[in-house]
Design a protein around this motif. Sequence first.
Motif, PDB file in Angstrom:
ATOM      1  N   ALA A  82      -5.881  -6.508   6.109  1.00  0.00           N
ATOM      2  CA  ALA A  82      -6.136  -5.221   6.765  1.00  0.00           C
ATOM      3  C   ALA A  82      -5.094  -4.188   6.355  1.00  0.00           C
ATOM      4  O   ALA A  82      -5.417  -3.023   6.067  1.00  0.00           O
ATOM      5  CB  ALA A  82      -6.139  -5.403   8.276  1.00  0.00           C
ATOM      6  N   ARG A  83      -3.842  -4.607   6.297  1.00  0.00           N
ATOM      7  CA  ARG A  83      -2.775  -3.672   5.918  1.00  0.00           C
ATOM      8  C   ARG A  83      -2.880  -3.269   4.455  1.00  0.00           C
ATOM      9  O   ARG A  83      -2.663  -2.099   4.112  1.00  0.00           O
ATOM     10  CB  ARG A  83      -1.412  -4.313   6.200  1.00  0.00           C
ATOM     11  N   ARG A  84      -3.243  -4.218   3.594  1.00  0.00           N
ATOM     12  CA  ARG A  84      -3.401  -3.895   2.171  1.00  0.00           C
ATOM     13  C   ARG A  84      -4.594  -2.966   1.954  1.00  0.00           C
ATOM     14  O   ARG A  84      -4.552  -2.075   1.097  1.00  0.00           O
ATOM     15  CB  ARG A  84      -3.564  -5.172   1.349  1.00  0.00           C
ATOM     16  N   ILE A  90      -6.493  -3.120  -1.833  1.00  0.00           N
ATOM     17  CA  ILE A  90      -7.696  -3.916  -2.092  1.00  0.00           C
ATOM     18  C   ILE A  90      -8.906  -3.096  -1.680  1.00  0.00           C
ATOM     19  O   ILE A  90      -8.793  -2.124  -0.937  1.00  0.00           O
ATOM     20  CB  ILE A  90      -7.688  -5.271  -1.339  1.00  0.00           C
ATOM     21  N   GLY A  91     -10.068  -3.467  -2.185  1.00  0.00           N
ATOM     22  CA  GLY A  91     -11.281  -2.721  -1.874  1.00  0.00           C
ATOM     23  C   GLY A  91     -12.064  -2.422  -3.131  1.00  0.00           C
ATOM     24  O   GLY A  91     -12.017  -3.170  -4.115  1.00  0.00           O
ATOM     25  N   ASN A 114      -5.740  -0.708 -13.106  1.00  0.00           N
ATOM     26  CA  ASN A 114      -5.752  -2.142 -12.779  1.00  0.00           C
ATOM     27  C   ASN A 114      -4.351  -2.736 -12.747  1.00  0.00           C
ATOM     28  O   ASN A 114      -4.102  -3.717 -12.048  1.00  0.00           O
ATOM     29  CB  ASN A 114      -6.616  -2.913 -13.773  1.00  0.00           C
ATOM     30  N   LYS A 115      -3.426  -2.165 -13.516  1.00  0.00           N
ATOM     31  CA  LYS A 115      -2.052  -2.646 -13.471  1.00  0.00           C
ATOM     32  C   LYS A 115      -1.417  -2.330 -12.115  1.00  0.00           C
ATOM     33  O   LYS A 115      -0.616  -3.115 -11.593  1.00  0.00           O
ATOM     34  CB  LYS A 115      -1.222  -1.994 -14.582  1.00  0.00           C
ATOM     35  N   ASP A 119      -6.361  -5.582  -7.322  1.00  0.00           N
ATOM     36  CA  ASP A 119      -7.358  -6.120  -6.398  1.00  0.00           C
ATOM     37  C   ASP A 119      -8.368  -5.071  -5.933  1.00  0.00           C
ATOM     38  O   ASP A 119      -9.144  -5.328  -5.011  1.00  0.00           O
ATOM     39  CB  ASP A 119      -6.661  -6.736  -5.179  1.00  0.00           C
ATOM     40  N   VAL A 120      -8.353  -3.902  -6.549  1.00  0.00           N
ATOM     41  CA  VAL A 120      -9.356  -2.880  -6.236  1.00  0.00           C
ATOM     42  C   VAL A 120     -10.411  -2.895  -7.337  1.00  0.00           C
ATOM     43  O   VAL A 120     -10.110  -2.642  -8.506  1.00  0.00           O
ATOM     44  CB  VAL A 120      -8.725  -1.475  -6.128  1.00  0.00           C
TER      45      VAL A 120
END
Length: 296
Positions: A82-84, A90-91, A114-115, A119-120
């Motif tokens: 949730a915090r990330r 992320i997402g 991406n670097k 995680d997005v």
Amino acid sequence: MDRRRLECFLALAEELHFHRAAVRCHMTQPALSQQLRALEDQLQVQLVYRNKRHVSLTRTGQVFLDEVRKILRGMDRAVAMARRTEKGEIGQLTIGVTAPALYIVFPEIVREFNKRLPDVGIVVHDMTTAEQEQALRNRTIQLGIVHPPLEDASLSCQTIATTAFHIVLSDRNPLAQRKRLAVRDLANEQFIIFPRNIGPQLYDHIISLCQGEGFSPKVILETTPAQSIIAMAAADFGIGFIASEYQLLPRPGVVFRRLSGVMPYLSLGIAYDAGDVSPAMKVFLETAQRVGAKVR
């Protein structure tokens, strides 16, 4: 189920000593005992054998301990995610890109993005500038790599790069003997150019430059992407407009020439709704600006 009670049980199960478990949980020993009793009452089971000298887990407590560890790890993982997500780490981003931008800048932007945020995820749609404006209004995309200026003044747009057009022409065309060309040299040529809906104002600007030099193009053949323009020039259907050195794709039968004097430029920009910028979008915007500054 109350996390604090689970943490108290975990501490007691691992320490098997009320005083040490209480210190670990930063509470008094009576408060720890109260938390344990409340948990057992809630579950309607006995988790711990205790007397003045000894503390041990019941069989039920031993089984429950394994599950408590899983629950707490899962809760920690959920909080971290949730915090990330809140930080944009992320997402997913949904992005529209014009055909020229897809080749000129998009791969480098994504590589750098991406670097920073591996995680997005990125979902890409090949769209014209006009289609992206509509998609931004409908919120079906979050960002658009377009050719400014935009027709919709309610959208924000940051220019990230400006690159000159080159002319591609058949090596059989007499103009191929010249090292540089000016717009007025193209007065008797058929134009091969990107479709107007890719960048309406840019398309009109090129026509306006010609008219400023005293002529209107004889015939305009519209095609995309750059490979198609180059192929049609190789077939001697006319002279083509190719933006950016990145799109000067080598092919037998054609030559590329720079324009001098008055010349058209391809602008690349990032369009978005300024009232809805997520942390991940902000990183993408910063990355696009940095990459775009290197475009030739």
